[in-house]
Design a protein around this motif. Sequence first.
Motif, PDB file in Angstrom:
ATOM      1  N   GLN A 104      79.007 -29.749 -69.409  1.00 41.43           N
ATOM      2  CA  GLN A 104      79.393 -29.095 -70.669  1.00 41.43           C
ATOM      3  C   GLN A 104      78.174 -28.688 -71.503  1.00 41.43           C
ATOM      4  O   GLN A 104      78.323 -28.040 -72.539  1.00 41.43           O
ATOM      5  N   LEU A 105      77.016 -29.076 -71.061  1.00 41.15           N
ATOM      6  CA  LEU A 105      75.794 -28.722 -71.796  1.00 41.15           C
ATOM      7  C   LEU A 105      75.455 -27.253 -71.577  1.00 41.15           C
ATOM      8  O   LEU A 105      75.730 -26.686 -70.506  1.00 41.15           O
ATOM      9  N   GLU A 106      74.825 -26.664 -72.574  1.00 45.15           N
ATOM     10  CA  GLU A 106      74.376 -25.279 -72.468  1.00 45.15           C
ATOM     11  C   GLU A 106      72.887 -25.251 -72.142  1.00 45.15           C
ATOM     12  O   GLU A 106      72.223 -26.294 -72.119  1.00 45.15           O
ATOM     13  N   ARG A 107      72.404 -24.039 -71.878  1.00 43.33           N
ATOM     14  CA  ARG A 107      70.978 -23.896 -71.585  1.00 43.33           C
ATOM     15  C   ARG A 107      70.338 -22.919 -72.577  1.00 43.33           C
ATOM     16  O   ARG A 107      70.988 -22.011 -73.071  1.00 43.33           O
ATOM     17  N   THR A 108      69.064 -23.160 -72.832  1.00 41.20           N
ATOM     18  CA  THR A 108      68.290 -22.263 -73.698  1.00 41.20           C
ATOM     19  C   THR A 108      66.888 -22.150 -73.130  1.00 41.20           C
ATOM     20  O   THR A 108      66.496 -22.934 -72.253  1.00 41.20           O
ATOM     21  N   THR A 109      66.147 -21.164 -73.589  1.00 41.37           N
ATOM     22  CA  THR A 109      64.800 -20.918 -73.060  1.00 41.37           C
ATOM     23  C   THR A 109      63.796 -20.886 -74.201  1.00 41.37           C
ATOM     24  O   THR A 109      64.056 -20.279 -75.255  1.00 41.37           O
ATOM     25  N   ASP A 110      62.671 -21.551 -74.006  1.00 42.11           N
ATOM     26  CA  ASP A 110      61.567 -21.454 -74.960  1.00 42.11           C
ATOM     27  C   ASP A 110      60.300 -21.094 -74.198  1.00 42.11           C
ATOM     28  O   ASP A 110      60.362 -20.699 -73.020  1.00 42.11           O
ATOM     29  N   ALA A 111      59.159 -21.236 -74.809  1.00 37.68           N
ATOM     30  CA  ALA A 111      57.898 -20.808 -74.198  1.00 37.68           C
ATOM     31  C   ALA A 111      57.557 -21.583 -72.935  1.00 37.68           C
ATOM     32  O   ALA A 111      56.823 -21.088 -72.061  1.00 37.68           O
ATOM     33  N   LYS A 112      58.097 -22.795 -72.818  1.00 41.23           N
ATOM     34  CA  LYS A 112      57.777 -23.624 -71.659  1.00 41.23           C
ATOM     35  C   LYS A 112      58.781 -23.456 -70.519  1.00 41.23           C
ATOM     36  O   LYS A 112      58.589 -24.008 -69.442  1.00 41.23           O
ATOM     37  N   GLY A 113      59.886 -22.761 -70.788  1.00 47.30           N
ATOM     38  CA  GLY A 113      60.865 -22.558 -69.721  1.00 47.30           C
ATOM     39  C   GLY A 113      62.279 -22.852 -70.170  1.00 47.30           C
ATOM     40  O   GLY A 113      62.583 -22.959 -71.372  1.00 47.30           O
ATOM     41  N   GLU A 114      63.186 -23.007 -69.169  1.00 47.48           N
ATOM     42  CA  GLU A 114      64.598 -23.216 -69.448  1.00 47.48           C
ATOM     43  C   GLU A 114      64.879 -24.716 -69.579  1.00 47.48           C
ATOM     44  O   GLU A 114      64.337 -25.534 -68.844  1.00 47.48           O
TER      45      GLU A 114
END
Length: 696
Positions: A104-114
């Motif tokens: 049920q968790l979502e994913r997001t992306t920042d400078a270091k990756g997903e």
Amino acid sequence: MKPLLIELGTEELPVKALPGLAQSFFDGVVAGLDKRGIALDRSGAKPLYSPRRLAVALPGVAGTQPDQKSEVLGPYVNIALDANGAPTRALDGFAQKAGVDWTQLERTTDAKGERFVHRSVKPGASTASLLGEILAEAIAGMPIPKPMRWGANDFGFARPVHWLVVLLGGDIVDVELLGVKADRMSRGHRFMADKPVWFTDPADYVESLRTAKVLVDPDERRGRIRAEVERAAQAAGGVARIEPGILEEVNGLVEWPKAVGCSFPREFLRVPQEALIATMEANQKFFPVLDSSDRLSEHFVGIANIESKDESEVRKGYERVIRPRFADAGFFFDEDLKRGLTSMGEGLSSVTYQARLGSVADKAARIAALAGSIAAEVGVDPALARRAALVSKTDLQSRMVGEFPELQGIAGRYYALHDAALADLGDAARFELAQALDEIYMPRFAGDDIATSKLGQVLAIAERLDTLAGGFVAGLRPTGNKDPFALRRNALGLARTLLEGGHDLMLHGLVERAVALQPVQAPDVGAYDITHFVYDRLRGYYADRGVTPQQFDAVLNAVHESLPDFDARLKAIREFAALPEAEALAAANKRIRNILRKAEGEVPTTLDPSLYTEDAERALAEAVQSAIADTEPMLDRRDYAGTLARLAQLRPAVDTFFDKVMVNVDDAAVRRNRLALLQRLADRLGSVAAIEHLSV
């Protein structure tokens, strides 16, 4: 949106702290609502208070918080999933902590990756459920240096708390604060309202208390006090003296103000009115009544916190309490008159001014020496200045000043007018001397006027010069917030007296005289240290008048003859700074100063026209020579604004010179001639102020 009412009922709160406590309570409640995202309408809302209550009444507050969104970042995908795409212990732990399955968790992306992220939306809490912690935070943030405790409680507040009203709309909020549970019941006037005050609607708060003889709006109460005092004074045939500080204190003492006109025996008017006024205002919070000549009359006004059925008894009480103090003041004054200034002054040699600086008599002698030399330069009789300075400290030995320290100088003025030892001066000189004994301490506080008479200004200058010089050589220079000899205030008073008095005296020279008179010398303290200390105090003085730090530094770093001259240059530089040419010329002068500073050897003082090789340098030389000829008479008559306006006309020639001419050429003679031209230009551009400081 519902109206919110909070009232904290207490014993009588500290008068001087009351406005600050009310403001802090109000700000704390509003900040607590804002912090939790609770919408509110505070239009027209302000702190409400009286001696026995602090209140917050907001016209509209949301019933609940908005939905609370949260986002918690979890492990990166390369750590959260193994090679087969199954969750690792890191991901399982994160999901378990979030209370959801990992799918049920979502994913997001920042400078270091997903990475994985848990997002949730929680319904906002009701405002009522949050008010308890909001009030606790507001109370904890209030400026109460010494909380009181009462009963067996382990908590404290400014004064014991007796009731608490917390209404949101028409509903009581279930809150307990400082040992008191919230209700809708308040209390009216302690003596004129014997029944509890019940609130059904927060909007009725102010009017309901008004009916119960409590004016909870401080502005309304203050206005009522002023109107009552003015009415009573007018009835007595005079005008009330209403000092803002006393008005504010009385405003914190009463809930239902009622003026009572009073009087005292006229025989007390022989006493200096300043002593009587000080007693009435500081000790009793009464309002003196002045006559048409601004002299104290035998009338005064007291403010009662009750509409008495027998006002005459209240009047008798006010008149009775003030007479012993007036009698003491009269006794002190009469005894001082019998002693006279000469007798008072005899004891000053045994009173230490400062261990390293000698007695008060020594200080008076130094002030006299300074005053005599300054007087000769400003058109004041030096002998009169020295004599005034020698008796300027004698009232410190008077009984009147012993009882009323704030009358120092003022008492001396009265005694000088009556002292037979000064009869040889004649009425005019005697009055002038007496006035100066009062004015020596002016300005007494921020915003106060400087001494009005020239003799008073001379004494004020000498007094402050000695205080500053003595303070520095004795090692009493201010550090941080510590300034036991008030050297900062004395420095500004000295500068203002020289400046506003129009005294064309060199400050540095005056300081040198004062330092030379000190009984001790400090090798590490010079007159320049004190002079710069005085100028530093002027920064704030001029900043309040719109002068920028760059403008101030431009004049400070130029040669000026006196503080009035400094002021004239500062006014001129402000006008110059507004000209379109100012910025470019300031930048050019900064460039010129840098070139000259880096030049090898001495720059020639004369120009050789035969060495000009470029039309641009010939044009600049002619323009500079013409500007010098035009501005010389302007500088002589201190027309600094005219000088700078004329120098602004040099901009085209200066710009062309730097566009067309290279200064540091290989030919040494040409190079040195061009440096000489720039030196002449820089000297003239800096003749009023160091304008390069205007360049960013």
